[in-house]
Scaffold this active site. Structure first.
Site, PDB file in Angstrom:
ATOM      1  N   THR A 151     -36.001 -33.675  34.895  1.00 25.40           N
ATOM      2  CA  THR A 151     -35.342 -33.369  33.631  1.00 25.40           C
ATOM      3  C   THR A 151     -33.885 -33.824  33.604  1.00 25.40           C
ATOM      4  O   THR A 151     -33.234 -33.902  34.663  1.00 25.40           O
ATOM      5  CB  THR A 151     -35.410 -31.834  33.392  1.00 25.40           C
ATOM      6  OG1 THR A 151     -34.515 -31.492  32.346  1.00 25.40           O
ATOM      7  CG2 THR A 151     -34.996 -31.043  34.624  1.00 25.40           C
ATOM      8  N   ASP A 152     -33.369 -34.058  32.406  1.00 26.55           N
ATOM      9  CA  ASP A 152     -31.942 -34.391  32.256  1.00 26.55           C
ATOM     10  C   ASP A 152     -31.043 -33.234  32.706  1.00 26.55           C
ATOM     11  O   ASP A 152     -29.857 -33.428  32.980  1.00 26.55           O
ATOM     12  CB  ASP A 152     -31.617 -34.773  30.797  1.00 26.55           C
ATOM     13  CG  ASP A 152     -31.994 -33.720  29.761  1.00 26.55           C
ATOM     14  OD1 ASP A 152     -32.583 -32.689  30.135  1.00 26.55           O
ATOM     15  OD2 ASP A 152     -31.680 -33.933  28.567  1.00 26.55           O
ATOM     16  N   GLU A 153     -31.620 -32.015  32.774  1.00 29.02           N
ATOM     17  CA  GLU A 153     -30.797 -30.844  33.092  1.00 29.02           C
ATOM     18  C   GLU A 153     -30.258 -30.874  34.521  1.00 29.02           C
ATOM     19  O   GLU A 153     -29.333 -30.128  34.849  1.00 29.02           O
ATOM     20  CB  GLU A 153     -31.579 -29.548  32.837  1.00 29.02           C
ATOM     21  CG  GLU A 153     -32.004 -29.437  31.388  1.00 29.02           C
ATOM     22  CD  GLU A 153     -32.406 -28.050  30.945  1.00 29.02           C
ATOM     23  OE1 GLU A 153     -31.905 -27.064  31.513  1.00 29.02           O
ATOM     24  OE2 GLU A 153     -33.231 -27.951  30.023  1.00 29.02           O
ATOM     25  N   TYR A 199     -33.210 -22.694  36.633  1.00 25.58           N
ATOM     26  CA  TYR A 199     -34.281 -23.680  36.365  1.00 25.58           C
ATOM     27  C   TYR A 199     -33.847 -25.072  36.800  1.00 25.58           C
ATOM     28  O   TYR A 199     -34.540 -25.751  37.570  1.00 25.58           O
ATOM     29  CB  TYR A 199     -34.636 -23.678  34.866  1.00 25.58           C
ATOM     30  CG  TYR A 199     -35.356 -24.935  34.408  1.00 25.58           C
ATOM     31  CD1 TYR A 199     -36.667 -25.203  34.788  1.00 25.58           C
ATOM     32  CD2 TYR A 199     -34.704 -25.875  33.579  1.00 25.58           C
ATOM     33  CE1 TYR A 199     -37.322 -26.371  34.373  1.00 25.58           C
ATOM     34  CE2 TYR A 199     -35.356 -27.037  33.158  1.00 25.58           C
ATOM     35  CZ  TYR A 199     -36.659 -27.280  33.561  1.00 25.58           C
ATOM     36  OH  TYR A 199     -37.292 -28.431  33.150  1.00 25.58           O
ATOM     37  N   LYS A 244     -35.243 -27.773  39.768  1.00 23.41           N
ATOM     38  CA  LYS A 244     -35.715 -29.141  39.494  1.00 23.41           C
ATOM     39  C   LYS A 244     -34.901 -30.152  40.321  1.00 23.41           C
ATOM     40  O   LYS A 244     -35.454 -31.136  40.820  1.00 23.41           O
ATOM     41  CB  LYS A 244     -35.608 -29.457  38.001  1.00 23.41           C
ATOM     42  CG  LYS A 244     -36.522 -28.658  37.097  1.00 23.41           C
ATOM     43  CD  LYS A 244     -38.002 -28.871  37.322  1.00 23.41           C
ATOM     44  CE  LYS A 244     -38.502 -30.214  36.863  1.00 23.41           C
ATOM     45  NZ  LYS A 244     -39.986 -30.311  36.941  1.00 23.41           N
TER      46      LYS A 244
HETATM   47  N1  LIG Z   1     -40.173 -29.589  27.708  1.00 20.97           N
HETATM   48  C1  LIG Z   1     -39.167 -30.434  27.878  1.00 20.97           C
HETATM   49  O1  LIG Z   1     -38.388 -30.684  26.949  1.00 20.97           O
HETATM   50  C2  LIG Z   1     -38.972 -31.131  29.199  1.00 20.97           C
HETATM   51  C3  LIG Z   1     -37.963 -32.100  29.320  1.00 20.97           C
HETATM   52  C4  LIG Z   1     -37.804 -32.778  30.532  1.00 20.97           C
HETATM   53  C5  LIG Z   1     -38.638 -32.488  31.594  1.00 20.97           C
HETATM   54  N2  LIG Z   1     -39.595 -31.525  31.461  1.00 20.97           N
HETATM   55  C6  LIG Z   1     -40.475 -31.267  32.617  1.00 20.97           C
HETATM   56  O2  LIG Z   1     -41.798 -31.582  32.210  1.00 20.97           O
HETATM   57  C7  LIG Z   1     -42.748 -30.735  32.870  1.00 20.97           C
HETATM   58  C8  LIG Z   1     -43.637 -30.055  31.864  1.00 20.97           C
HETATM   59  O3  LIG Z   1     -42.838 -29.303  30.943  1.00 20.97           O
HETATM   60  P1  LIG Z   1     -43.520 -28.497  29.741  1.00 20.97           P
HETATM   61  O4  LIG Z   1     -42.485 -28.297  28.725  1.00 20.97           O
HETATM   62  O5  LIG Z   1     -44.813 -29.109  29.390  1.00 20.97           O
HETATM   63  O6  LIG Z   1     -43.798 -27.098  30.463  1.00 20.97           O
HETATM   64  P2  LIG Z   1     -44.783 -25.898  30.074  1.00 20.97           P
HETATM   65  O7  LIG Z   1     -44.067 -24.658  30.461  1.00 20.97           O
HETATM   66  O8  LIG Z   1     -45.266 -26.051  28.671  1.00 20.97           O
HETATM   67  O9  LIG Z   1     -46.034 -26.122  31.029  1.00 20.97           O
HETATM   68  C9  LIG Z   1     -45.950 -25.978  32.420  1.00 20.97           C
HETATM   69  C10 LIG Z   1     -47.363 -25.849  32.967  1.00 20.97           C
HETATM   70  O10 LIG Z   1     -47.280 -25.807  34.393  1.00 20.97           O
HETATM   71  C11 LIG Z   1     -48.171 -24.798  34.861  1.00 20.97           C
HETATM   72  N3  LIG Z   1     -47.676 -24.324  36.164  1.00 20.97           N
HETATM   73  C12 LIG Z   1     -46.474 -23.735  36.446  1.00 20.97           C
HETATM   74  N4  LIG Z   1     -46.377 -23.461  37.738  1.00 20.97           N
HETATM   75  C13 LIG Z   1     -47.548 -23.872  38.320  1.00 20.97           C
HETATM   76  C14 LIG Z   1     -48.053 -23.848  39.639  1.00 20.97           C
HETATM   77  N5  LIG Z   1     -47.335 -23.333  40.663  1.00 20.97           N
HETATM   78  N6  LIG Z   1     -49.283 -24.374  39.885  1.00 20.97           N
HETATM   79  C15 LIG Z   1     -50.025 -24.897  38.861  1.00 20.97           C
HETATM   80  N7  LIG Z   1     -49.610 -24.921  37.588  1.00 20.97           N
HETATM   81  C16 LIG Z   1     -48.377 -24.418  37.315  1.00 20.97           C
HETATM   82  C17 LIG Z   1     -48.142 -23.721  33.799  1.00 20.97           C
HETATM   83  O11 LIG Z   1     -49.291 -22.887  33.883  1.00 20.97           O
HETATM   84  C18 LIG Z   1     -48.069 -24.558  32.517  1.00 20.97           C
HETATM   85  O12 LIG Z   1     -49.351 -24.874  32.032  1.00 20.97           O
HETATM   86  C19 LIG Z   1     -41.906 -29.772  33.715  1.00 20.97           C
HETATM   87  O13 LIG Z   1     -41.878 -30.243  35.029  1.00 20.97           O
HETATM   88  C20 LIG Z   1     -40.518 -29.833  33.085  1.00 20.97           C
HETATM   89  O14 LIG Z   1     -39.519 -29.568  34.031  1.00 20.97           O
HETATM   90  C21 LIG Z   1     -39.780 -30.844  30.301  1.00 20.97           C
END
Ligand SMILES: NC(=O)c1ccc[n+]([C@@H]2O[C@H](COP(=O)([O-])OP(=O)(O)OC[C@H]3O[C@@H](n4cnc5c(N)ncnc54)[C@H](O)[C@@H]3O)[C@@H](O)[C@H]2O)c1
Length: 330
Positions: free
Chosen positions: A122-124, A146, A150
């Site tokens: 993530t950008d964070e 968080y 990451k």
């Molecule tokens: N949403 C954003 O804007 C954004 C931006 C940049 C990066 N990301 C990254 O993208 C990825 C997905 O983000 P998202 O928004 O879809 O998240 P989300 O919270 O919607 O989904 C996360 C999923 O991971 C599963 N999960 C969590 N811990 C787990 C574990 N230990 N074992 C198996 N499954 C597990 C959860 O059950 C859930 O289904 C993350 O890694 C996040 O850091 C998200």
């Protein structure tokens, strides 16, 4: 090719699976998800009877379980993570388990089994930037628990690349929006509250800036990196679409034909970063990737998806729509 996607019941993972299966007729996907925060099985209802899709419930931090699952696949895309910043403020413990320990277990296995792994970051990790944009070489400066987990995961990935020559690549994306996002996040929360004519919380002065990208554009970028990315590299992914929160809320209210009187300023969340910004020239130049959808079109598409899914719009608990979630215990 058989691809293992972790966290595929969440927002980005589910959109990624749907898109990859649509775009690649010869692909099979195994989805591993522990069904924790952010997961919704309904996200992939359409794939229930598909021959090229399989779901197995499990935790990525369980090394023995993951060894078995990864041995059945050619590559891993690791989306699984605890992702809600507000919740990491009230209890960071689960974030350490999923985001650090989980990534570590996958790293050990793909190194031994000689498989490719894409780590979704993530950008964070770069923290708040006043006026510049972070490149792949910029210094980590995470603010929330968080973001710190990451960043820790990224350091582990990098160490495996240097020490064991593991086939790993990191992608870092800016804020995603689109269908299937968990209702606790800004854009779906605003759509749901506006639809119910309820007050919409604006943290602090609403001037915090994020670079918003439509989820399918992010998924396209991850696909390019998986198939064509260079081992050991990292790629920033952004849309050059920096918008402050209050502008987003006003745009949504305008599209939904609702009054701006629904906006309500509330206390700011602790450690709320002012601005994130990424320079994504590298992925554009090296892998020829670019975004396809404008913010306006993407917002319209997203609002329409929520309107078309009333069972999601109307069944969100008060806890999820809470105005100050970092104060509630998990
Ligand atoms: N949403 C954003 O804007 C954004 C931006 C940049 C990066 N990301 C990254 O993208 C990825 C997905 O983000 P998202 O928004 O879809 O998240 P989300 O919270 O919607 O989904 C996360 C999923 O991971 C599963 N999960 C969590 N811990 C787990 C574990 N230990 N074992 C198996 N499954 C597990 C959860 O059950 C859930 O289904 C993350 O890694 C996040 O850091 C998200």
């Amino acid at each position: 090719m058989k691809l293992l996607v972790t966290g595929g019941l969440g927002f980005i993972g589910s959109n990624f699976i749907l898109k990859m299966l649509k775009d690649n007729s010869d692909l099979e996907i195994l989805n591993i998800d522990a069904e924790l925060d952010g997961a919704d099985k309904k996200n992939l209802n359409d794939l229930e009877n598909s021959d090229n899709y399989e779901f197995v419930k499990g935790n990525i931090s369980n090394k023995k379980f993951m060894e078995e699952q990864i041995s059945r696949c050619d590559a891993v895309v690791n989306f699984a993570a605890q992702t809600h910043v507000d919740r990491s403020i009230s209890d960071a413990d689960p974030f350490l388990v999923s985001n650090i320990r989980g990534t570590f277990s996958i790293l050990q296995i793909i190194t031994k089994q000689k498989k490719r792994m894409i780590q979704i970051s993530t950008d964070e990790v770069f923290g708040s930037l006043y006026d510049s944009s972070a490149t792949e070489q910029s210094r980590f400066n995470p603010s929330s628990p968080y973001a710190a987990t990451k960043a820790s995961a990224e350091l582990l990935v990098n160490s495996f690349s240097v020490t064991y020559d593991s086939d790993v690549i990191i992608t870092r994306c800016t804020n995603n929006y689109g269908p299937r996002q968990f209702p606790e996040k800004l854009i779906p929360k605003v759509i749901i509250l506006a639809n119910q004519n309820k007050k919409i919380p604006i943290y602090g002065n609403g001037k915090n800036i994020r670079d918003w990208i439509f989820v399918d554009d992010h998924c396209d970028a991850v696909s390019s990196v998986l198939f064509n990315g260079k081992k050991g590299e990292s790629y920033n992914i952004s849309a050059n679409n920096e918008v402050d929160n209050i502008t987003i809320v006003k745009k949504i209210l305008a599209i939904m034909d609702k009054s701006e009187d629904l906006m309500q300023f509330v206390e700011d969340r602790p450690g709320h970063d002012f601005r994130y910004s990424l320079d994504s020239k590298k992925i554009s130049n090296d892998l020829n990737w670019t975004t396809k959808l404008s913010f306006e079109k993407g917002l319209e598409k997203t609002i329409q998806w929520y309107m078309d899914n009333p069972e999601i719009m109307n069944n969100v608990s008060q806890k999820i729509l809470n105005h100050e979630p970092w104060k509630s215990s998990n």
